[in-house]
Structures are given as structure tokens and as C-alpha cells.
Design an enzyme around this catalytic site. Structure first.
Site, PDB file in Angstrom:
ATOM      1  N   GLN A  57     -10.282  -3.961  -3.116  1.00 52.37           N
ATOM      2  CA  GLN A  57     -11.595  -3.540  -2.639  1.00 52.37           C
ATOM      3  C   GLN A  57     -12.687  -3.920  -3.632  1.00 52.37           C
ATOM      4  OE1 GLN A  57     -12.305  -1.835   0.442  1.00 52.37           O
ATOM      5  NE2 GLN A  57     -14.345  -2.509  -0.167  1.00 52.37           N
ATOM      6  N   CYS A  84     -16.259   1.886   0.700  1.00 50.44           N
ATOM      7  CA  CYS A  84     -15.120   1.021   1.050  1.00 50.44           C
ATOM      8  C   CYS A  84     -14.705   1.166   2.507  1.00 50.44           C
ATOM      9  CB  CYS A  84     -13.946   1.290   0.113  1.00 50.44           C
ATOM     10  SG  CYS A  84     -13.261   2.961   0.266  1.00 50.44           S
ATOM     11  N   ARG A 120       0.882  -1.179   0.000  1.00 45.36           N
ATOM     12  CA  ARG A 120       0.000   0.000   0.000  1.00 45.36           C
ATOM     13  C   ARG A 120       0.910   1.217   0.000  1.00 45.36           C
ATOM     14  NH1 ARG A 120      -5.309   1.472   3.506  1.00 45.36           N
ATOM     15  NH2 ARG A 120      -6.117   0.078   1.906  1.00 45.36           N
ATOM     16  N   ARG A 136     -13.627  -8.535   2.136  1.00 47.18           N
ATOM     17  CA  ARG A 136     -12.199  -8.331   1.863  1.00 47.18           C
ATOM     18  C   ARG A 136     -11.427  -9.596   2.240  1.00 47.18           C
ATOM     19  NH1 ARG A 136     -10.107  -3.197   1.665  1.00 47.18           N
ATOM     20  NH2 ARG A 136      -8.234  -4.328   0.989  1.00 47.18           N
ATOM     21  N   HIS A 176      -7.416   0.737  -6.350  1.00 48.51           N
ATOM     22  CA  HIS A 176      -7.615  -0.091  -5.149  1.00 48.51           C
ATOM     23  C   HIS A 176      -8.335  -1.371  -5.582  1.00 48.51           C
ATOM     24  CE1 HIS A 176      -7.884  -1.285  -1.128  1.00 48.51           C
ATOM     25  NE2 HIS A 176      -8.779  -0.446  -0.640  1.00 48.51           N
ATOM     26  N   ASP A 202     -17.190   7.455  -1.484  1.00 47.48           N
ATOM     27  CA  ASP A 202     -15.918   7.312  -0.757  1.00 47.48           C
ATOM     28  C   ASP A 202     -15.623   8.669  -0.132  1.00 47.48           C
ATOM     29  OD1 ASP A 202     -13.428   6.421   0.124  1.00 47.48           O
ATOM     30  OD2 ASP A 202     -12.472   6.464  -1.846  1.00 47.48           O
TER      31      ASP A 202
HETATM   32  N1   CP Z   1     -11.218  -0.025   2.547  1.00 43.53           N
HETATM   33  C1   CP Z   1      -9.959  -0.111   2.962  1.00 43.53           C
HETATM   34  O1   CP Z   1      -9.026  -0.385   2.193  1.00 43.53           O
HETATM   35  O2   CP Z   1      -9.792   0.093   4.297  1.00 43.53           O
HETATM   36  P1   CP Z   1      -8.427   0.298   5.070  1.00 43.53           P
HETATM   37  O3   CP Z   1      -7.859   1.620   4.657  1.00 43.53           O
HETATM   38  O4   CP Z   1      -8.812   0.255   6.527  1.00 43.53           O
HETATM   39  O5   CP Z   1      -7.468  -0.827   4.715  1.00 43.53           O
HETATM   40  N1  NVA Z   2      -9.885   6.819  -1.453  1.00 39.56           N
HETATM   41  C1  NVA Z   2      -9.513   6.384  -0.126  1.00 39.56           C
HETATM   42  C2  NVA Z   2      -9.757   4.920   0.029  1.00 39.56           C
HETATM   43  C3  NVA Z   2      -9.419   4.367   1.401  1.00 39.56           C
HETATM   44  C4  NVA Z   2      -9.608   2.882   1.519  1.00 39.56           C
HETATM   45  C5  NVA Z   2      -8.055   6.724   0.130  1.00 39.56           C
HETATM   46  O1  NVA Z   2      -7.231   6.514  -0.768  1.00 39.56           O
HETATM   47  O2  NVA Z   2      -7.739   7.209   1.212  1.00 39.56           O
END
Ligand code: CP
Ligand code: NVA
Length: 308
Positions: A139, A264, A109, A292, A136, A224
Site C-alpha cells: 500500500q 488505503c 495476506r 496499487r 502493509h 485508516d
Molecule cells: N487497501 C487494501 O489493501 O485493500 P484490500 O483490503 O481491498 O486489498
Molecule cells: N488496517 C486495515 C487495512 C486494510 C487494507 C486492516 O488491516 O484491516
């Protein structure tokens, strides 16, 4: 590139899977979910390790991958960029070469999508995108699985994305192509998704600036956060610009009667979504989060076990 590197499958984008593979993977996710709930042990990964590199915060991604590996009989390592040499400037390529000689898969990540691509190009083991500024994909596996479990095949359905043209929106655009559904994106002017990605999926994705119009007849409404990780300093400005794009009862009333709501998570009640919607009867956000775990177990199996 050696032979092992060349053979290795990665999951950096949904489009790294064929439509057939993606559908098979989601069917398997639901099967693994049933096995877990029935108390059936399934441990195909003894002594296998997943390294998880986090340059951004996470609750769901970290816990679902870690618990998933444990349930599959393996192990997961949490590596924060701050506490490894990555945070002190060791090149991505060198980190990929070293880690992939020790572990069986790597989840990352990070911010710049090019980081996961560079890592994958130098890795001998599968690399999974656990979220970048661009995409992502993990997700979306859970989201489409959740839709399937509630309403059946998503092919031909109308999905409406309301909010920022961000990483999640981009992955929904790729999902529209992979799973063959119509996507309507409603975003403020200046917050449209990536133009090249839109051009690639234009037949299935339209961009509007009116959330009520976009929600008309939708089978699924998704939103989101207004400011993603890394955009914290833009929060106040975005709150003003995005206020007309809140998913509330008025938006949901334009959708189909049996429309679902997804997010998400993490969510900000009173900003991108009202409590009445996210905590209401059309919301499936908790199953979306749970899936997930199941979808990523199916993904790990797909990437690590030889395919028939
Ligand atoms: N939706 C999601 O990826 O959540 P986190 O940021 O908690 O991993
Ligand atoms: N768009 C958000 C998604 C988090 C799971 C971010 O990137 O912070």
C-alpha cells in the site's frame, strides 16, 4: 538453505528495499502506468505464475495483483487458506517448499507477521507481504507514488497519520525512514504504534494524542479504519475511543492549503473520515487505489527480472 533460496529477494517490509531501489521502483511504476494508458503491450512474464494466499478478505490487493500479472503476460492463482491444506494445518514451511517449486512468486495476506517470515525463509521464490497485522508495504508503494505524481518528492514533507497505530501506521513509519519525510502520528492513548519500531524511526516520527495539533501544517493527512481485520469484536469500543480522531473539515483546515488526503480503503464514512473529506477536492483515494496496480507491477518486475 540452497543457493536459489539464498539469492532470492523478498518484499516483506518496505525496508527490504534500499532508498535508491524504492525510488527507482516508483519511477518505473509511473512509467508502466503511462505505457498501459498509451495502449502499449508489455509482457515480460509468459508462463510465469504468482500464487496469492489470502487468509483475510481483499478487493484491491487481490484484483491489482491478478490484473497486474495478466497485463505482464503471466498468471495469478487465488488460494484461500480455507480451501487449501494450509487451512487444515499443513505447516507453513512445507507449503513454502512445495509452492515455491511450482510458481515464480508468492503473495501472502495473513494475520501474524511471523507467517510471512517463516514462508519466506523456506521459499525458493520471492515472497510479497500483501498485509499482515504488522505491516502493509504494498500500500505504501502506491501511496508514495500517488504523492509523487501530485506534489513531487515526498522528502522533507510533513505527513500526519490520524487513527490507530496499526499495520498501515507501521508501514508509514518505515516509509518515513525510507523516503526521508517527517511523520506525526495522532492516536488515542493505548493505541500507539509498536514501541520498537518507533524507537528505530524516532528521529522522523513523533507520537501525539491531539489530532488538530498533529495536522498543523501537514502536506498529507492519512487515516485508516478504527478496527482492522481480525479486530471486529472491538469495533463498538473503538468507535467511542476513536471518535475525537475523525478526519473532518476542522482537521483538514489545520493542514497546508494544498494538503492531500489518503486512505488505503475500505473506508467508513462518518467514522474515521467524513464524506466531505474523502469525497472532497483534497482526496486522492481513487488514484491511490489505482496505483496499487502500477506499483505492484513494478515490484513484480523488480523481484522477477534480473536487475541491471
Ligand atoms: N487497501 C487494501 O489493501 O485493500 P484490500 O483490503 O481491498 O486489498
Ligand atoms: N488496517 C486495515 C487495512 C486494510 C487494507 C486492516 O488491516 O484491516
Amino acid at each position: 538453505m540452497d543457493a536459489r533460496q539464498a539469492r532470492c529477494r523478498h518484499f516483506l517490509s518496505l525496508l527490504d528495499l534500499s532508498a535508491r531501489e524504492a525510488r527507482g521502483l516508483l519511477a518505473r511504476a509511473t512509467e508502466l502506468k503511462g505505457m498501459l494508458k498509451a495502449g502499449e503491450e508489455y509482457r515480460p512474464f509468459p508462463n510465469r505464475t504468482l500464487a496469492m494466499i489470502f487468509e483475510k478478505s481483499s478487493t484491491r490487493t487481490r484484483v491489482s495483483f491478478e490484473v497486474g500479472m495478466v497485463q505482464l503476460g503471466g498468471h495469478a492463482l487465488f488460494l484461500s487458506a480455507r480451501d487449501t491444506q494450509l487451512g487444515r494445518g499443513e505447516p507453513i514451511e512445507d507449503s513454502a517448499r512445495v509452492l515455491s517449486r511450482m510458481v515464480d512468486a508468492v503473495m501472502i495476506r495473513t494475520f501474524d507477521h511471523a507467517i510471512v517470515e517463516r514462508f519466506a525463509a523456506h521459499s525458493q521464490v520471492p515472497v510479497i507481504n500483501g498485509l499482515t497485522d504488522r505491516l502493509h508495504p504494498c500500500q505504501l508503494l502506491a501511496d508514495v507514488q500517488t504523492y509523487l505524481e501530485h506534489r513531487g518528492d515526498i522528502r522533507g514533507r510533513r505527513v500526519t497519520w490520524i487513527g490507530d497505530g496499526n499495520n498501515m501506521c507501521h508501514s508509514f513509519m518505515e516509509a518515513a525512514q525510507l523516503f526521508d519525510f517527517e511523520l506525526r502520528v495522532a492516536c488515542p492513548e493505548g493505541f500507539e504504534p509498536d514501541a520498537d519500531l518507533h524507537a528505530a524511526v524516532a528521529g522522523r516520527c513523533s507520537i501525539l494524542h491531539d489530532p488538530l495539533q498533529a495536522a498543523e501544517g501537514a502536506d498529507l493527512i492519512v487515516t485508516d479504519v478504527w478496527a482492522s481485520m481480525g479486530q471486529e469484536e472491538e469495533q463498538a469500543r473503538r468507535e467511542t475511543l476513536f471518535a475525537p480522531f475523525q478526519v473532518n473539515d476542522a482537521v483538514m483546515s489545520r493542514a497546508a492549503k494544498d494538503a492531500l488526503f489518503m486512505h488505503c480503503l475500505p473506508a467508513h464514512r462518518g467514522e474515521e473520515v467524513t464524506a466531505s473529506v474523502i469525497d472532497g477536492t483534497q482526496s486522492v483515494v481513487w488514484e491511490e487505489a489505482e496505483n496499487r496496480l502500477h506499483a505492484q507491477k513494478a515490484l513484480l518486475e523488480f523481484l522477477l527480472l534480473p536487475q541491471a
